[in-house]
Design an enzyme around this catalytic site. Structure first.
Site, mmCIF file in Angstrom:
data_model
loop_
_atom_site.group_PDB
_atom_site.id
_atom_site.type_symbol
_atom_site.label_atom_id
_atom_site.label_comp_id
_atom_site.label_asym_id
_atom_site.label_seq_id
_atom_site.Cartn_x
_atom_site.Cartn_y
_atom_site.Cartn_z
ATOM 1 N N HIS A 139 0.807 -1.217 0.000
ATOM 2 C CA HIS A 139 0.000 0.000 0.000
ATOM 3 C C HIS A 139 0.845 1.273 0.000
ATOM 4 C CE1 HIS A 139 -3.653 -2.344 1.835
ATOM 5 N NE2 HIS A 139 -3.341 -2.728 0.608
ATOM 6 N N LEU A 384 -3.308 -9.602 5.650
ATOM 7 C CA LEU A 384 -3.165 -9.270 4.232
ATOM 8 C C LEU A 384 -1.955 -8.386 3.986
ATOM 9 C CD1 LEU A 384 -6.950 -8.621 3.425
ATOM 10 C CD2 LEU A 384 -5.638 -10.710 3.057
ATOM 11 N N PHE A 385 -1.198 -8.079 5.031
ATOM 12 C CA PHE A 385 0.146 -7.497 4.943
ATOM 13 C C PHE A 385 0.193 -6.145 4.235
ATOM 14 C CE2 PHE A 385 0.674 -12.239 4.208
ATOM 15 C CZ PHE A 385 0.624 -12.531 5.564
ATOM 16 N N CYS A 386 -0.867 -5.346 4.367
ATOM 17 C CA CYS A 386 -0.918 -4.042 3.684
ATOM 18 C C CYS A 386 -0.619 -4.195 2.191
ATOM 19 C CB CYS A 386 0.047 -3.050 4.320
ATOM 20 S SG CYS A 386 -0.433 -2.544 5.983
ATOM 21 N N ALA A 387 -1.074 -5.310 1.655
ATOM 22 C CA ALA A 387 -0.984 -5.579 0.211
ATOM 23 C C ALA A 387 -2.235 -6.358 -0.177
ATOM 24 C CB ALA A 387 0.289 -6.361 -0.112
#
Length: 465
Positions: A139, A384-387
């Site tokens: 992100h 979701l790992f900022c992705a």
């Protein structure tokens, strides 16, 4: 007075996976910290979440501690400590430029993080600039381009497809004005390396520029602005073993110099005067200071420079060799568990850094990660790992699904709502990897010893029974 400390020395040990010696882990803070287990007793904490924030190198901490008594204002004082701090700050800029192998006329701007760096660049885009970014981006590099015309590119399944996608998008842009390609160097989800040099060549062939998000690449591999031929590179200190809230944007000066300052204030302004009509005229700096308004984070900049020196002196060849050994060990261990599926865009054989995400058949990923922590003292990440677009693409899950801890457990064969990520680097000892693999096998075989529930958005052991 010298504020430098000797570089950390590392012994060598032979490993079955390599013919050449592999260096020992670099000393990091927290390597002896113990944490309580829900099953009773304590264990040394296994930090396997380097992709979020890597532990500080002991060398970095020692350098900062040596400087701390001499702390003073930067660019704002005639006293000895102010002059010393200013020298440290500007020398840190030189060290970072050398670490990145910048071109002679490149600028190094100190920021707060990769996110801050890319938002700065987004604010400096020329009018009518078109931005091209893959949906696979973190992100930090997916979201800053709100005021530009953005084209989001679908996730490629091979490096060659990535290059071809960029070439088609750039060739078909209308109007054929300024353009910027934003690409990651190493995925924060899969760890896979992207074809940065080839993407840069494609961008330049079509009159575009390229910025490299090196947040996950710089801590694991050497990054040469000159060899990769990228226009800018951004990275964060807290992923480079220097977690003090600082980052870097380095690269071409023209767009940065022509843009309004990212922040308005002291330090960015060279001259301020009142006009006869009562207004204010400002002459802004044309150097990196133009985008560094306010009192600089000298400790953050110095810590990044210290980390750059430590990694350079340790030698990336030996660091990469050791990390590859750990990657091979993790992949081989997870391959022994049929219920585990490792996520990948480019395939199992794609080169990668020490970042792997996976799902476990029949498990809610958040519950699995919580069990690793509570029952084994292992710190990984789930979610979701900022992705979000990338992870959902890899999982084949509903874009509306949140993947929160309270989601129902996935039954065998069902799609997981989120994933588990294990990440490691220069400070990771073999024992942490061995404990992680053993814990994964035990959890899959025997199940968790405790039930887990949601508490304020986190999965925690349910001790209410």
């Amino acid at each position: 007075m010298s504020l430098s400390t000797p570089a950390a020395t590392s012994s060598s040990a032979s490993t079955p996976a390599a013919d050449q010696p592999v260096c020992a882990p670099l000393p990091v803070l927290g390597r002896d910290v113990t944490v309580p287990l829900v099953t009773g007793g304590e264990v040394t904490y296994a930090a396997l979440d380097y992709a979020a924030s890597a532990p500080a190198l002991q060398r970095v901490w020692d350098d900062v501690a040596a400087y701390a008594p001499y702390y003073g204002s930067v660019h704002r004082g005639a006293g000895y400590l102010s002059q010393l701090s200013t020298d440290l700050f500007e020398n840190a800029r030189t060290t970072v430029a050398e670490f990145l192998d910048c071109r002679g006329d490149d600028q190094v701007v100190f920021t707060r993080s990769t996110t801050d760096s890319l938002n700065l660049l987004a604010a400096a885009l020329p009018a009518d600039c078109q931005v091209f970014v893959f949906e696979t981006e973190h992100h930090a590099s997916l979201l800053p381009w709100r005021d530009a015309h953005v084209t989001y590119l679908n996730a490629p399944r091979t490096p060659e497809e990535a290059v071809a996608t960029v070439e088609r998008a750039l060739a078909g842009r209308d109007p054929h004005g300024p353009a910027l390609v934003c690409v990651t160097g190493a995925s924060n989800v899969t760890g896979e390396l992207w074809p940065v040099r080839e993407l840069a060549a494609a961008a330049h062939a079509h009159g575009a520029r390229i910025v490299l998000d090196a947040a996950q690449l710089a801590p694991h591999h050497p990054v040469s602005v000159r060899e990769l031929d990228v226009d800018w590179v951004a990275f964060s200190g807290h992923k480079l073993y220097a977690p003090f809230g600082s980052g870097v944007l380095a690269g071409r000066a023209d767009w940065l110099t022509e843009a309004e300052p990212y922040l308005a204030g002291g330090g960015a302004s060279r001259k301020v005067s009142r006009r006869t009509d009562g207004g204010v005229d400002v002459e802004w700096h044309v150097s990196a200071a133009r985008h560094e308004a306010g009192s600089p984070n000298v400790i953050g900049a110095y810590s990044i420079a210290s980390a750059c020196k430590a990694l350079t002196e340790a030698g990336f060849d030996t660091l990469v060799a050791r990390e590859q050994y750990l990657i091979d060990t993790v992949r081989a261990g997870l391959a022994e568990v049929p219920q585990v599926r490792v996520l990948s865009l480019f395939g199992d054989d794609a080169p990668r850094v020490g970042v792997l995400s996976f799902v476990v058949d029949g498990w809610n990923s958040s519950h699995f990660a919580a069990a690793l922590s509570a029952e084994y003292g292992i710190g990984v990440r789930d979610g979701l790992f900022c992705a979000h677009p990338l992870v959902r693409t890899l999982l084949g899950s509903d874009p509306e699904a949140q993947g929160e801890c309270g989601a129902p457990e996935a039954a065998p064969g069902e799609k997981s709502l989120n994933a588990i990520r294990v990440s490691f680097g220069a400070g990771t000892p073999d024992e942490h990897i061995e404990r992680f693999l053993g814990a994964v096998k035990e959890l899959v075989r025997d199940g968790a010893q405790w039930n887990y529930r949601t508490e304020e958005g986190r999965c925690v052991p349910d001790t209410s029974a």
